[in-house]
Design a protein around this motif. Structure first.
Motif, PDB file in Angstrom:
ATOM      1  N   THR A   1       9.699 -15.261 -23.319  1.00 38.11           N
ATOM      2  CA  THR A   1       8.937 -14.094 -24.029  1.00 38.11           C
ATOM      3  C   THR A   1       9.649 -12.801 -23.578  1.00 38.11           C
ATOM      4  N   LEU A   2       9.118 -11.721 -24.542  1.00 37.37           N
ATOM      5  CA  LEU A   2       9.651 -10.481 -24.433  1.00 37.37           C
ATOM      6  C   LEU A   2       9.493 -10.012 -22.970  1.00 37.37           C
ATOM      7  N   SER A   3       8.425 -10.105 -22.209  1.00 40.12           N
ATOM      8  CA  SER A   3       7.855  -9.741 -21.052  1.00 40.12           C
ATOM      9  C   SER A   3       8.941 -10.333 -20.019  1.00 40.12           C
ATOM     10  N   GLU A   4       9.022 -11.578 -19.975  1.00 33.89           N
ATOM     11  CA  GLU A   4      10.185 -12.338 -19.407  1.00 33.89           C
ATOM     12  C   GLU A   4      11.360 -11.693 -19.442  1.00 33.89           C
ATOM     13  N   GLU A   5      11.948 -11.231 -20.746  1.00 35.58           N
ATOM     14  CA  GLU A   5      13.117 -10.857 -20.821  1.00 35.58           C
ATOM     15  C   GLU A   5      13.370  -9.489 -20.088  1.00 35.58           C
ATOM     16  N   PHE A   6      12.364  -8.793 -20.299  1.00 36.66           N
ATOM     17  CA  PHE A   6      12.498  -7.366 -19.284  1.00 36.66           C
ATOM     18  C   PHE A   6      12.494  -7.827 -17.879  1.00 36.66           C
ATOM     19  N   ARG A   7      11.567  -8.787 -17.274  1.00 37.32           N
ATOM     20  CA  ARG A   7      11.347  -9.109 -16.122  1.00 37.32           C
ATOM     21  C   ARG A   7      12.912  -9.368 -15.400  1.00 37.32           C
ATOM     22  N   ARG A   8      13.638 -10.193 -16.264  1.00 34.84           N
ATOM     23  CA  ARG A   8      14.918 -10.845 -15.905  1.00 34.84           C
ATOM     24  C   ARG A   8      16.026  -9.577 -15.656  1.00 34.84           C
ATOM     25  N   LEU A   9      15.904  -8.768 -16.775  1.00 35.07           N
ATOM     26  CA  LEU A   9      16.777  -7.759 -16.731  1.00 35.07           C
ATOM     27  C   LEU A   9      16.511  -6.834 -15.552  1.00 35.07           C
ATOM     28  N   SER A  10      15.129  -6.641 -15.143  1.00 37.29           N
ATOM     29  CA  SER A  10      15.092  -5.761 -14.282  1.00 37.29           C
ATOM     30  C   SER A  10      15.644  -6.369 -12.836  1.00 37.29           C
ATOM     31  N   GLU A  11      15.835  -7.668 -12.739  1.00 39.53           N
ATOM     32  CA  GLU A  11      16.282  -8.138 -11.608  1.00 39.53           C
ATOM     33  C   GLU A  11      18.041  -8.008 -11.355  1.00 39.53           C
ATOM     34  N   VAL A  12      18.617  -7.559 -12.507  1.00 43.30           N
ATOM     35  CA  VAL A  12      19.990  -7.418 -12.488  1.00 43.30           C
ATOM     36  C   VAL A  12      20.433  -5.937 -12.885  1.00 43.30           C
ATOM     37  N   LEU A  13      19.399  -5.039 -13.202  1.00 48.17           N
ATOM     38  CA  LEU A  13      19.695  -3.764 -13.600  1.00 48.17           C
ATOM     39  C   LEU A  13      18.619  -2.941 -13.078  1.00 48.17           C
ATOM     40  N   PRO A  14      19.243  -1.519 -12.850  1.00 51.69           N
ATOM     41  CA  PRO A  14      18.114  -0.747 -12.235  1.00 51.69           C
ATOM     42  C   PRO A  14      17.153  -0.073 -13.644  1.00 51.69           C
ATOM     43  N   ILE A  15      16.397  -1.223 -13.799  1.00 47.37           N
ATOM     44  CA  ILE A  15      15.377  -0.744 -15.025  1.00 47.37           C
ATOM     45  C   ILE A  15      14.176  -0.500 -14.534  1.00 47.37           C
ATOM     46  N   GLY A  16      13.416   0.417 -14.881  1.00 52.91           N
ATOM     47  CA  GLY A  16      12.196   0.906 -14.440  1.00 52.91           C
ATOM     48  C   GLY A  16      11.223   0.786 -15.720  1.00 52.91           C
ATOM     49  N   LEU A  17      10.042   1.313 -15.314  1.00 52.58           N
ATOM     50  CA  LEU A  17       9.091   1.615 -16.529  1.00 52.58           C
ATOM     51  C   LEU A  17       9.352   2.168 -17.622  1.00 52.58           C
ATOM     52  N   ALA A  18      10.020   3.482 -16.985  1.00 52.38           N
ATOM     53  CA  ALA A  18      10.425   4.556 -18.049  1.00 52.38           C
ATOM     54  C   ALA A  18      11.655   4.101 -18.968  1.00 52.38           C
ATOM     55  N   ASP A  19      12.249   3.091 -18.473  1.00 50.65           N
ATOM     56  CA  ASP A  19      13.450   2.375 -19.287  1.00 50.65           C
ATOM     57  C   ASP A  19      12.765   1.533 -20.259  1.00 50.65           C
ATOM     58  N   VAL A  20      11.652   0.754 -19.858  1.00 52.54           N
ATOM     59  CA  VAL A  20      11.085  -0.298 -20.787  1.00 52.54           C
ATOM     60  C   VAL A  20      10.575   0.390 -21.724  1.00 52.54           C
ATOM     61  N   GLU A  21       9.808   1.688 -21.444  1.00 56.28           N
ATOM     62  CA  GLU A  21       9.201   2.508 -22.352  1.00 56.28           C
ATOM     63  C   GLU A  21      10.079   3.061 -23.620  1.00 56.28           C
ATOM     64  N   LYS A  22      11.293   3.542 -23.063  1.00 55.28           N
ATOM     65  CA  LYS A  22      12.503   3.879 -23.893  1.00 55.28           C
ATOM     66  C   LYS A  22      12.948   2.895 -24.907  1.00 55.28           C
ATOM     67  N   LEU A  23      12.959   1.629 -24.316  1.00 53.72           N
ATOM     68  CA  LEU A  23      13.572   0.444 -25.016  1.00 53.72           C
ATOM     69  C   LEU A  23      12.528   0.052 -26.140  1.00 53.72           C
ATOM     70  N   THR A  24      11.127   0.117 -25.706  1.00 54.39           N
ATOM     71  CA  THR A  24      10.089  -0.160 -26.642  1.00 54.39           C
ATOM     72  C   THR A  24      10.299   1.040 -27.599  1.00 54.39           C
ATOM     73  N   ILE A  25      10.358   2.189 -27.370  1.00 53.85           N
ATOM     74  CA  ILE A  25      10.305   3.141 -28.580  1.00 53.85           C
ATOM     75  C   ILE A  25      11.483   2.982 -29.371  1.00 53.85           C
ATOM     76  N   ASN A  26      12.713   2.835 -28.978  1.00 63.64           N
ATOM     77  CA  ASN A  26      13.915   2.212 -29.665  1.00 63.64           C
ATOM     78  C   ASN A  26      13.463   1.246 -30.620  1.00 63.64           C
ATOM     79  N   ALA A  27      12.732   0.385 -30.234  1.00 65.61           N
ATOM     80  CA  ALA A  27      12.441  -0.820 -31.028  1.00 65.61           C
ATOM     81  C   ALA A  27      11.672  -0.317 -32.306  1.00 65.61           C
ATOM     82  N   MET A  28      10.586   0.666 -32.083  1.00 68.32           N
ATOM     83  CA  MET A  28       9.901   0.933 -33.240  1.00 68.32           C
ATOM     84  C   MET A  28      10.420   2.013 -34.097  1.00 68.32           C
ATOM     85  N   LYS A  29      11.445   2.912 -33.346  1.00 70.25           N
ATOM     86  CA  LYS A  29      12.024   3.773 -34.416  1.00 70.25           C
ATOM     87  C   LYS A  29      13.086   3.133 -35.249  1.00 70.25           C
ATOM     88  N   SER A  30      13.348   1.652 -34.820  1.00 71.41           N
ATOM     89  CA  SER A  30      14.112   0.842 -35.632  1.00 71.41           C
ATOM     90  C   SER A  30      13.687  -0.019 -36.720  1.00 71.41           C
TER      91      SER A  30
END
Length: 223
Positions: A156-185
């Motif tokens: 799922t998309l939530s699981e995709e973000f969770r997995r990334l957060s385990e290997v990258l320094p991704i926080g809530l602000a980064d997830v928000e930015k990526l979500t906004i990127n998706a809507m911009k696109s």
């Protein structure tokens, strides 16, 4: 298929896509379909840069006129990356130069529909820990995170973000930015994109951060 997609734009069809095996099946084989989409002002996304290298991305953009690239993970092959040699291998590696194609994709803000788990499943990336998304994010590419195939990858998309957060320094602000990127696109109108970003995404993340004063934030009239 392109004619059918265009004919149903008033029924909710927003774009035209091709996907599948890249090697031996270049996008330009469907050039007539993409030219039709361009004539009809219809949005295009093309699967490229997963099973084949940067050449498929170049062809998708420069020959077929793609507005988004499905996957595009192998665009990393058009970057010069140096490992600082400290800590965990790969973690300290940095991009020192972008090639002409990579620079074009970044400068033109062409979205890359990155699908981390699927890329690992297909062998386009050796592991999530070694996935090239880290370089795209560091270089400020227009990256979106996607599942590609929820059934085959059991994701799922939530699981995709969770997995990334385990290997990258991704926080809530980064997830928000990526979500906004998706809507911009997204292949929807400008007004609708803005409404979703400012009426739903930003207030939603503000609520998650415990910022009630921003939870009702609305787009200023001048934006």
């Amino acid at each position: 298929m392109a004619q059918l997609a265009v004919a149903n734009r008033d029924r909710g069809v927003v774009g035209f896509d091709i996907a599948g095996e890249e090697a031996g099946y270049p996008p330009e084989k469907h050039l007539a379909a993409f030219q039709l989409c361009h004539r009809e002002n219809f949005s295009i996304t093309i699967h490229a840069g997963e099973g084949f290298g940067p050449a498929s991305i170049w062809q998708a953009i420069q020959i077929c006129g793609a507005h988004r690239i499905g996957h595009g993970v192998r665009l990393v092959e058009d970057m010069t990356i140096e490992d600082a040699g400290r800590g965990t291998p790969g973690r300290e590696a940095t991009v020192t130069k972008l090639g002409l194609l990579a620079s074009y994709v970044r400068d033109k803000r062409i979205p890359l529909e990155i699908c981390p788990s699927s890329n690992v499943d297909t062998g386009a990336a050796p592991s999530l820990d070694a996935h090239a998304i880290r370089y795209f994010l560091a270089q400020k590419f227009r990256v979106t995170v996607n599942t590609d195939n929820r059934l085959m990858s059991d994701i799922t998309l939530s699981e995709e973000f969770r997995r990334l957060s385990e290997v990258l320094p991704i926080g809530l602000a980064d997830v928000e930015k990526l979500t906004i990127n998706a809507m911009k696109s997204a292949f929807v109108g400008y007004d609708e994109r803005l409404a979703i970003i400012y009426d739903r995404i930003k207030p939603g993340y503000a609520k998650l951060r415990g910022e009630p004063a921003l939870a009702g934030f609305r787009l200023p009239p001048s934006a």
